[in-house]
Scaffold this active site. Structure first.
Site, PDB file in Angstrom:
ATOM      1  N   ARG A  51     -25.643   1.668  51.239  1.00  0.00           N
ATOM      2  CA  ARG A  51     -25.556   3.117  51.029  1.00  0.00           C
ATOM      3  C   ARG A  51     -26.032   3.891  52.249  1.00  0.00           C
ATOM      4  NH1 ARG A  51     -26.025   3.915  45.069  1.00  0.00           N
ATOM      5  NH2 ARG A  51     -26.922   5.956  45.421  1.00  0.00           N
ATOM      6  N   HIS A 110       8.756  31.185  65.477  1.00  0.00           N
ATOM      7  CA  HIS A 110       9.296  30.487  66.664  1.00  0.00           C
ATOM      8  C   HIS A 110      10.000  29.197  66.283  1.00  0.00           C
ATOM      9  CE1 HIS A 110       7.326  33.406  69.216  1.00  0.00           C
ATOM     10  NE2 HIS A 110       6.212  33.220  68.531  1.00  0.00           N
ATOM     11  N   LYS A 162      -9.046   1.713  58.805  1.00  0.00           N
ATOM     12  CA  LYS A 162     -10.211   2.609  58.912  1.00  0.00           C
ATOM     13  C   LYS A 162     -10.606   2.793  60.367  1.00  0.00           C
ATOM     14  CE  LYS A 162     -13.484   5.229  57.538  1.00  0.00           C
ATOM     15  NZ  LYS A 162     -13.100   6.601  57.078  1.00  0.00           N
ATOM     16  N   ASN A 221     -33.790  10.897  44.042  1.00  0.00           N
ATOM     17  CA  ASN A 221     -32.506  11.068  44.732  1.00  0.00           C
ATOM     18  C   ASN A 221     -31.954  12.399  44.255  1.00  0.00           C
ATOM     19  OD1 ASN A 221     -30.091  10.838  46.054  1.00  0.00           O
ATOM     20  ND2 ASN A 221     -29.183   9.419  44.575  1.00  0.00           N
ATOM     21  N   GLY A 222     -31.522  13.242  45.172  1.00  0.00           N
ATOM     22  CA  GLY A 222     -31.011  14.556  44.812  1.00  0.00           C
ATOM     23  C   GLY A 222     -31.747  15.613  45.636  1.00  0.00           C
ATOM     24  N   LYS A 272      -4.813  14.894  55.768  1.00  0.00           N
ATOM     25  CA  LYS A 272      -5.321  14.337  54.508  1.00  0.00           C
ATOM     26  C   LYS A 272      -4.183  14.123  53.524  1.00  0.00           C
ATOM     27  CE  LYS A 272      -8.341  13.128  55.598  1.00  0.00           C
ATOM     28  NZ  LYS A 272      -8.676  13.216  56.961  1.00  0.00           N
ATOM     29  N   CYS A 330     -29.477   8.256  48.711  1.00  0.00           N
ATOM     30  CA  CYS A 330     -30.704   7.460  48.603  1.00  0.00           C
ATOM     31  C   CYS A 330     -30.491   6.352  47.581  1.00  0.00           C
ATOM     32  CB  CYS A 330     -31.846   8.358  48.142  1.00  0.00           C
ATOM     33  SG  CYS A 330     -32.111   9.741  49.255  1.00  0.00           S
ATOM     34  N   GLU A 334      -6.068  19.502  59.716  1.00  0.00           N
ATOM     35  CA  GLU A 334      -6.826  18.431  59.034  1.00  0.00           C
ATOM     36  C   GLU A 334      -6.350  18.276  57.598  1.00  0.00           C
ATOM     37  OE1 GLU A 334      -8.457  16.004  59.734  1.00  0.00           O
ATOM     38  OE2 GLU A 334      -9.591  15.464  57.937  1.00  0.00           O
ATOM     39  N   GLU A 367      -1.488  11.361  54.760  1.00  0.00           N
ATOM     40  CA  GLU A 367      -1.921   9.951  54.903  1.00  0.00           C
ATOM     41  C   GLU A 367      -2.314   9.332  53.563  1.00  0.00           C
ATOM     42  OE1 GLU A 367      -5.387   9.114  57.297  1.00  0.00           O
ATOM     43  OE2 GLU A 367      -6.365  10.966  56.707  1.00  0.00           O
ATOM     44  N   TRP A 421     -32.278   8.645  52.785  1.00  0.00           N
ATOM     45  CA  TRP A 421     -31.462   9.311  53.805  1.00  0.00           C
ATOM     46  C   TRP A 421     -32.046  10.714  53.934  1.00  0.00           C
ATOM     47  CZ3 TRP A 421     -28.219   8.508  57.538  1.00  0.00           C
ATOM     48  CH2 TRP A 421     -27.348   7.416  57.514  1.00  0.00           C
TER      49      TRP A 421
HETATM   50  C1  AGP Z   1      -8.496  10.333  59.229  1.00  0.00           C
HETATM   51  O1  AGP Z   1      -8.496  10.483  57.814  1.00  0.00           O
HETATM   52  C2  AGP Z   1      -7.907   8.995  59.615  1.00  0.00           C
HETATM   53  N1  AGP Z   1      -8.645   7.947  59.030  1.00  0.00           N
HETATM   54  C3  AGP Z   1      -7.762   8.858  61.137  1.00  0.00           C
HETATM   55  O2  AGP Z   1      -6.984   9.932  61.624  1.00  0.00           O
HETATM   56  C4  AGP Z   1      -9.105   8.844  61.901  1.00  0.00           C
HETATM   57  O3  AGP Z   1      -9.685  10.124  61.886  1.00  0.00           O
HETATM   58  C5  AGP Z   1      -8.820   8.428  63.354  1.00  0.00           C
HETATM   59  O4  AGP Z   1      -8.257   7.129  63.357  1.00  0.00           O
HETATM   60  C6  AGP Z   1     -10.087   8.453  64.221  1.00  0.00           C
HETATM   61  O5  AGP Z   1     -11.023   7.546  63.729  1.00  0.00           O
HETATM   62  P1  AGP Z   1     -12.519   7.575  64.359  1.00  0.00           P
HETATM   63  O6  AGP Z   1     -13.145   8.850  63.954  1.00  0.00           O
HETATM   64  O7  AGP Z   1     -13.194   6.378  63.774  1.00  0.00           O
HETATM   65  O8  AGP Z   1     -12.370   7.484  65.846  1.00  0.00           O
END
Ligand code: AGP
Length: 587
Positions: free
Chosen positions: A27, A489, A582, A95-96, A470, A2, A466, A473, A69
């Site tokens: 935000r 295996h 991104k 906020n909170g 993290k 918020c 996942e 990358e 939010w």
């Molecule tokens: C995840 O940390 C990465 N930024 C990347 O794998 C991301 O999840 C992927 O490119 C998919 O992006 P999206 O969710 O915007 O489709």
């Protein structure tokens, strides 16, 4: 998060309040409101974006404003802030989360208070009113109310006829005060007043302030029980840095928001969720598709669906989906997950599905993105802007939505919402400063390693994948995840003396995964356990609560923090990893 802005000074408050809210739009929010204090208290609230809302200019040199939010209570005008007391004489913005609001609200209702909203925040206005009814002055009533609140918060309060603006901060919610020649600007974010002053007081947890129209600010710290002074700093950071709200990086800010973003993901129209479930029930085959973290959310979702709803779904990397096109019919359901809604691989897969007449459901974070327009039905993640390249809060919100669908499909919707809502405190603790300090110790042990392996079974396998993503990358350390049962295996050939391996343990398959860990330990591996209980085999233990089918939401959080600490130790920018974007808008 918020957004909060207030003003008290020599000029009319209205333009500062609206201008401040506009600076806080980044935000994310779903409703907004302002309160102006002149002879009367005038409240205006609306649902939607500021560009669609036209607040009427009003008189008054004191005011507070808020962008909300939704966490507790759906998106509605009644639930928007500011909230007032029964007599509409006191207005607050918050906020909170008031963790004990149910008990407080019940007590206030017993004392004759009437509530207009479903929010936890409204409780604060009635608490102040109750203390004033018992003879306390506005300032003392405000402090007494704060003493009853559990949880972290930022609050501003004004009262008809009072020439002052009160505020308080506790825990991780930020509160600062802009100091200008003609006015004082308390806010949750320096960006709200950066246009008008670069002089700022950063309040600390437990600080309560009183600003009056003589341009003075008095600060009192509740924990210390005494008046305190705080330095007036000069804002030198860039606008981008200001958006970090005091965090060193967006990644840390965003992963720290997950206690609230999980609650916001839950804020869905039940009718919409049930309609998607009906489509699933009648579909001839369901595909979950995504890339990267969103694919891992699909995988976690598929395990959750089989566990909760006893339903099998196909989980496919969006970039591999074209090979399934021949099996799609006009009775197939494709659930496409993408926080950006612009990922080319996902959009290509969606187009293939639509070519075959299949139904497409989107789970998306960015409003107005292509996937929101291409989907036949939508669930918005409500995570707010995620500016770090890495998905953190959007990943957990995706898993929350998968779980919501699975609960609805199993006719356990209410039960599921309660379980999901109950994660708030666990997540708050997992993103706390003390947990970060603890995980920094592990990062010190791992940051110079060339390889880190991760293993899990079922739901924990999705988490291992996942977590590996993290780590790799953001720290550029080679991190690779395996299903526990796969070690023998082939991957066991990789294990040497001291090879670090992170093991995700859950009650449901504890014996098997610990047996897999033993295969690594017996070859010299260093075992890091992510588990509810310490096990003898662990060389390092990361304690997490047992969350059963919701483990993928809980267990990934310390991994996000670890990945962040590894990047920082390696002198890297967690927000902008090399070679990555991104939103991957090319396939
Ligand atoms: C995840 O940390 C990465 N930024 C990347 O794998 C991301 O999840 C992927 O490119 C998919 O992006 P999206 O969710 O915007 O489709």
């Amino acid at each position: 998060m918020c957004g909060i802005i207030g003003y008290i000074g020599l000029k009319q408050a209205f333009p500062y309040l609206v201008g401040g809210l506009e600076q806080l739009e980044y935000r994310g929010y779903d409703s907004a409101g302002i309160a102006l204090c002149a002879d009367e208290l005038r409240i205006q609230k609306a649902v939607g974006k500021l560009s669609e809302i036209s607040f009427e200019a009003g008189e008054g040199t004191i005011g507070i404003a808020h962008t909300r939010w939704a966490t507790h209570g759906k998106v509605s005008i009644e639930n928007a802030h500011p909230h007032t007391d029964c007599g509409n004489e006191i207005a607050i913005v918050h906020n909170g989360i008031v963790e004990n609001y149910r008990e407080l609200k019940a007590c206030l209702i017993e004392n004759g208070h009437t509530f207009r909203s479903e929010t936890d925040s409204e409780t604060i206005a009635h608490l102040i009113e109750e203390f004033m009814k018992r003879g306390f002055e506005f300032e003392d009533a405000f402090r007494n109310a704060l003493r009853l609140l559990e949880g972290s918060y930022t609050i501003l309060a004004i009262r008809k006829g009072e020439r002052k603006l009160l505020g308080a901060r506790k825990g991780s919610r930020s509160l600062c005060i802009g100091i200008a020649a003609d006015g004082i600007f308390p806010s949750s974010d320096v960006l709200a007043f950066l246009e008008w002053t670069d002089k700022v007081i950063y309040l600390r947890s437990g600080d309560v302030f009183v600003a009056d129209d003589n341009q003075t600010v008095r600060i009192y710290n509740m924990a210390e029980g005494r008046a305190v002074t705080r330095p007036v700093d000069c804002i030198t950071c860039s606008t981008e840095d200001a958006k970090k709200c005091g965090f060193d990086h967006f990644m840390l800010k965003e992963l720290s928001e997950q206690d609230e973003t999980v609650l916001r993901a839950i804020q869905q129209e039940e009718e919409g969720v049930r309609s998607i479930c009906d489509t699933m029930r009648h579909a001839f085959g369901t595909f979950f598709i995504g890339c990267g973290s969103s694919y891992h959310a699909c995988l976690a979702g598929s395990y959750i669906f089989s566990k909760i709803a006893k339903v099998h779904v196909n989980t496919v990397l969006a970039s591999e989906f074209e090979h399934y096109e021949d099996f799609l019919t006009d009775n197939t359901l494709v659930l496409a997950i993408s926080q950006s809604g612009e990922t080319a691989d996902v959009l290509d897969a969606v187009n293939a599905a639509k070519r075959r007449g299949s139904t497409v459901v989107g789970i998306v974070n960015r409003e107005g993105s292509i996937l929101t327009r291409e989907s036949d039905a939508l669930l918005m993640m409500n995570s707010g802007l995620e500016l770090c390249v890495l998905s953190t809060k959007t990943y957990t919100s995706q898993v929350v939505l998968m779980a919501m669908l699975a609960y609805a499909l199993a006719d356990k919707y209410e039960e599921g919402l309660k379980k999901l809502g109950g994660l708030y405190l666990d997540i708050f603790n997992l993103t706390s400063r003390s947990m970060r300090d603890y995980l920094e110790q592990l990062a010190e042990l791992l940051y110079d390693k060339d390889h880190i392996y991760l293993i899990g079974r079922e739901l924990q396998y999705a988490t291992a994948l996942e977590a590996a993503l993290k780590i790799k990358e953001v720290s550029y350390i080679h991190a690779e995840a395996f299903a526990g049962g796969e070690l023998k295996h082939g991957p066991l050939a990789l294990i040497e003396e001291g090879t670090p391996c992170i093991v995700f343990v859950a009650a449901e398959n504890k014996a098997k995964i610990l047996s897999n860990a033993e295969e690594i330990k017996s070859r010299g591996g260093y075992i890091i356990g992510v588990a509810p209980e310490r096990e003898a085999i662990f060389d390092f233990w990361i304690k997490v609560p047992e969350a059963e089918e919701l483990n993928p939401i809980i267990q990934i959080i310390p991994m996000q923090v670890l990945a962040y600490e590894l990047a920082v130790l390696r002198g890297l920018d967690p927000d902008k990893p090399r070679n990555l974007a991104k939103s991957v808008t090319v396939s």
